[in-house]
Design an enzyme around this catalytic site. Sequence first.
Site, PDB file in Angstrom:
ATOM      1  N   ASN A   1      29.362  47.859  53.980  1.00 13.03           N
ATOM      2  CA  ASN A   1      29.834  48.264  52.655  1.00 13.03           C
ATOM      3  C   ASN A   1      28.690  48.929  51.885  1.00 13.03           C
ATOM      4  OD1 ASN A   1      31.585  48.567  50.527  1.00 13.03           O
ATOM      5  ND2 ASN A   1      31.283  46.492  49.741  1.00 13.03           N
TER       6      ASN A   1
ATOM      7  N   ASP B   1      43.241  38.522  35.358  1.00 16.09           N
ATOM      8  CA  ASP B   1      42.203  38.909  34.394  1.00 16.09           C
ATOM      9  C   ASP B   1      42.099  37.884  33.271  1.00 16.09           C
ATOM     10  OD1 ASP B   1      41.156  41.200  35.467  1.00 16.09           O
ATOM     11  OD2 ASP B   1      42.449  42.570  34.354  1.00 16.09           O
TER      12      ASP B   1
ATOM     13  N   PHE C   1      27.245  38.511  35.049  1.00  9.81           N
ATOM     14  CA  PHE C   1      28.416  38.954  34.307  1.00  9.81           C
ATOM     15  C   PHE C   1      28.816  40.320  34.912  1.00  9.81           C
ATOM     16  CE2 PHE C   1      29.543  35.601  31.346  1.00  9.81           C
ATOM     17  CZ  PHE C   1      28.607  34.672  31.753  1.00  9.81           C
ATOM     18  N   ASN C   2      29.126  41.336  34.173  1.00  6.34           N
ATOM     19  CA  ASN C   2      29.651  42.563  34.816  1.00  6.34           C
ATOM     20  C   ASN C   2      28.567  43.626  34.975  1.00  6.34           C
ATOM     21  OD1 ASN C   2      32.003  41.069  33.754  1.00  6.34           O
ATOM     22  ND2 ASN C   2      33.155  42.838  34.465  1.00  6.34           N
TER      23      ASN C   2
ATOM     24  N   ARG D   1      46.569  43.071  34.307  1.00  4.89           N
ATOM     25  CA  ARG D   1      46.307  42.831  35.735  1.00  4.89           C
ATOM     26  C   ARG D   1      46.297  41.321  35.963  1.00  4.89           C
ATOM     27  NH1 ARG D   1      40.770  45.207  38.334  1.00  4.89           N
ATOM     28  NH2 ARG D   1      39.849  43.632  36.949  1.00  4.89           N
TER      29      ARG D   1
ATOM     30  N   SER E   1      28.469  34.194  40.138  1.00  2.00           N
ATOM     31  CA  SER E   1      29.231  35.083  39.261  1.00  2.00           C
ATOM     32  C   SER E   1      29.805  34.304  38.095  1.00  2.00           C
ATOM     33  CB  SER E   1      30.366  35.701  40.081  1.00  2.00           C
ATOM     34  OG  SER E   1      31.352  36.235  39.248  1.00  2.00           O
TER      35      SER E   1
ATOM     36  N   ASN F   1      36.856  48.158  40.114  1.00  2.00           N
ATOM     37  CA  ASN F   1      36.099  47.856  38.894  1.00  2.00           C
ATOM     38  C   ASN F   1      36.195  49.004  37.889  1.00  2.00           C
ATOM     39  OD1 ASN F   1      34.009  46.328  41.148  1.00  2.00           O
ATOM     40  ND2 ASN F   1      34.868  45.180  39.451  1.00  2.00           N
TER      41      ASN F   1
ATOM     42  N   LYS G   1      32.330  31.614  45.535  1.00  2.00           N
ATOM     43  CA  LYS G   1      31.164  31.452  44.656  1.00  2.00           C
ATOM     44  C   LYS G   1      31.019  29.992  44.221  1.00  2.00           C
ATOM     45  CE  LYS G   1      29.907  35.717  44.863  1.00  2.00           C
ATOM     46  NZ  LYS G   1      28.774  36.075  45.741  1.00  2.00           N
TER      47      LYS G   1
ATOM     48  N   TYR H   1      37.809  35.012  46.591  1.00  2.08           N
ATOM     49  CA  TYR H   1      36.457  35.498  46.288  1.00  2.08           C
ATOM     50  C   TYR H   1      35.758  34.549  45.311  1.00  2.08           C
ATOM     51  CZ  TYR H   1      32.968  37.845  43.486  1.00  2.08           C
ATOM     52  OH  TYR H   1      31.831  38.113  42.776  1.00  2.08           O
TER      53      TYR H   1
ATOM     54  N   ARG I   1      34.310  42.005  28.059  1.00  3.88           N
ATOM     55  CA  ARG I   1      33.386  41.572  29.111  1.00  3.88           C
ATOM     56  C   ARG I   1      31.951  41.741  28.625  1.00  3.88           C
ATOM     57  NH1 ARG I   1      37.494  40.083  30.596  1.00  3.88           N
ATOM     58  NH2 ARG I   1      38.553  40.277  32.603  1.00  3.88           N
TER      59      ARG I   1
ATOM     60  N   PHE J   1      24.820  47.693  45.976  1.00  6.71           N
ATOM     61  CA  PHE J   1      24.631  48.131  44.576  1.00  6.71           C
ATOM     62  C   PHE J   1      23.503  47.343  43.896  1.00  6.71           C
ATOM     63  CE2 PHE J   1      26.673  47.868  40.098  1.00  6.71           C
ATOM     64  CZ  PHE J   1      25.947  48.955  39.640  1.00  6.71           C
TER      65      PHE J   1
HETATM   66  N1  UFG Z   1      40.059  47.362  34.026  1.00  5.90           N
HETATM   67  C1  UFG Z   1      40.986  48.302  33.618  1.00  5.90           C
HETATM   68  N2  UFG Z   1      41.307  49.299  34.466  1.00  5.90           N
HETATM   69  C2  UFG Z   1      40.746  49.430  35.694  1.00  5.90           C
HETATM   70  C3  UFG Z   1      39.775  48.471  36.102  1.00  5.90           C
HETATM   71  C4  UFG Z   1      39.473  47.455  35.237  1.00  5.90           C
HETATM   72  O1  UFG Z   1      41.544  48.213  32.514  1.00  5.90           O
HETATM   73  O2  UFG Z   1      41.079  50.363  36.427  1.00  5.90           O
HETATM   74  C5  UFG Z   1      39.698  46.265  33.101  1.00  5.90           C
HETATM   75  C6  UFG Z   1      40.066  44.911  33.655  1.00  5.90           C
HETATM   76  O3  UFG Z   1      41.402  44.603  33.331  1.00  5.90           O
HETATM   77  C7  UFG Z   1      39.054  44.021  32.960  1.00  5.90           C
HETATM   78  C8  UFG Z   1      37.825  44.925  32.770  1.00  5.90           C
HETATM   79  O4  UFG Z   1      38.315  46.248  32.920  1.00  5.90           O
HETATM   80  O5  UFG Z   1      39.550  43.653  31.702  1.00  5.90           O
HETATM   81  C9  UFG Z   1      36.759  44.667  33.783  1.00  5.90           C
HETATM   82  O6  UFG Z   1      37.321  44.721  35.075  1.00  5.90           O
HETATM   83  P1  UFG Z   1      36.438  44.787  36.405  1.00  5.90           P
HETATM   84  O7  UFG Z   1      37.368  44.807  37.560  1.00  5.90           O
HETATM   85  O8  UFG Z   1      35.446  45.879  36.302  1.00  5.90           O
HETATM   86  O9  UFG Z   1      35.608  43.438  36.345  1.00  5.90           O
HETATM   87  P2  UFG Z   1      36.132  41.943  36.270  1.00  5.90           P
HETATM   88  O10 UFG Z   1      35.681  41.410  34.959  1.00  5.90           O
HETATM   89  O11 UFG Z   1      37.542  41.806  36.597  1.00  5.90           O
HETATM   90  O12 UFG Z   1      35.371  41.332  37.515  1.00  5.90           O
HETATM   91  C10 UFG Z   1      34.010  41.226  37.524  1.00  5.90           C
HETATM   92  C11 UFG Z   1      33.474  41.334  38.952  1.00  5.90           C
HETATM   93  C12 UFG Z   1      33.880  40.166  39.776  1.00  5.90           C
HETATM   94  C13 UFG Z   1      33.633  38.881  39.051  1.00  5.90           C
HETATM   95  C14 UFG Z   1      34.286  38.921  37.695  1.00  5.90           C
HETATM   96  C15 UFG Z   1      34.084  37.680  36.891  1.00  5.90           C
HETATM   97  O13 UFG Z   1      33.943  42.510  39.576  1.00  5.90           O
HETATM   98  O14 UFG Z   1      33.100  40.171  40.946  1.00  5.90           O
HETATM   99  O15 UFG Z   1      33.737  40.004  36.977  1.00  5.90           O
HETATM  100  O16 UFG Z   1      32.773  37.517  36.583  1.00  5.90           O
HETATM  101  F1  UFG Z   1      34.127  37.851  39.750  1.00  5.90           F
END
Ligand code: UFG
Length: 335
Positions: free
Chosen positions: A35, A298, A179-180, A295, A125, A200, A154, A150, A232, A11
């Site tokens: 992947n 989080d 960040f995201n 989750r 990250s 994600n 990092k 994971y 985020r 990606f």
């Molecule tokens: N979320 C939902 N529903 C979903 C998926 C996500 O509500 O189906 C929420 C999560 O609870 C979170 C937000 O959307 O609050 C973002 O979630 P992501 O899984 O998209 O991203 P994260 O912030 O959990 O994780 C990302 C990267 C990781 C990294 C992390 C911290 O995917 O690689 O940020 O920087 F480690």
Amino acid sequence: MKILVNGGAGFIGSHTTVELFNAGHTPIIIDDFSNSQKWIIDRIEQITNKRPKVYEGNCTDINFMDDVFEKEKDLEGVIHFTAFKAVGESIEKPIPYYKNNINSLLVLIEVMQKYGVENIVFSSSATVYGDPDTNPLTEKSPRKQATNPYGNTKLIAEDILKDTVISRAKIKTIPLRYFNPIGAHESHLIGELPNGVPSNLVPYITQTAAGIRKELTIFGNDYDTPDGTCIRDFIHVVDLAKAHIATLEYLQNQTSPFFDVFNVGTGKGTSVMELINTFEKVNNTKVKYKIGPRRPGDVKACWADTKKVQNVMGWKAQKTISDAMKDAWEWQKTL
Ligand code: UFG
């Protein structure tokens, strides 16, 4: 510059390869396509009219890596994206995560030292900040113990790079703390390709809107945030890709050994609910969702202070959340 892009079909890797070409550099991709998809290479060519040279293999294989460095004698830098990245999976299968994410970096440093290649940009990250006490996060904010393998890879990788620099090896390195990353290229020829059910948020939103998933679950709306959902720092992948070019060009002007870390975000926090609303509004489409439990693992909120990367490298995110949501949807519709 001739730059090796490890994980260049992924990606962030594919978008960075495009930006390397756009900036006049010569990217060379290593990918094992475990992947990622081979047709992404054709798409990079469609966008840029240039085809990157590709070596298919695994970055943990020292003989393979040695062979690539032997063939590509005049490499000036490496961007190392190669890593497993599914947080949940890493809890179930820690060993492959440590093996892949750590060994690939160790092998890379070894061959770079052997062939005298000094510059390395590493994909770190915001996960290294764990559950932050305050936001926005500066590079001086404390790193916290990881809550999953994971995230731990990092932290360890940053330490490996730092220790290598402390040993006064000839290496210049910057871990970028992403960040995201979200969105897709504005051509909609490349974008995120999650393996199976997305974990994600954005690919889950787009797949739900496309009817591939029945319903999106928002993981908790009882957080101590304005609308109760997590916050985020969502950054457009093309902006993130461009940050790698700025980093390489900055590294080239440093003297060895060199280590520094930079946040790469927008500097703005957006809630999960705001992101969904933006998606619906800019694309004039509905996303079916329900509120579910939190989750595990989080964090409530996490966004970047971006002064350092802006002041030192002159890089700043240009695109908006609306741009990212439009691009993500246009990309989804091509799949
Ligand atoms: N979320 C939902 N529903 C979903 C998926 C996500 O509500 O189906 C929420 C999560 O609870 C979170 C937000 O959307 O609050 C973002 O979630 P992501 O899984 O998209 O991203 P994260 O912030 O959990 O994780 C990302 C990267 C990781 C990294 C992390 C911290 O995917 O690689 O940020 O920087 F480690």
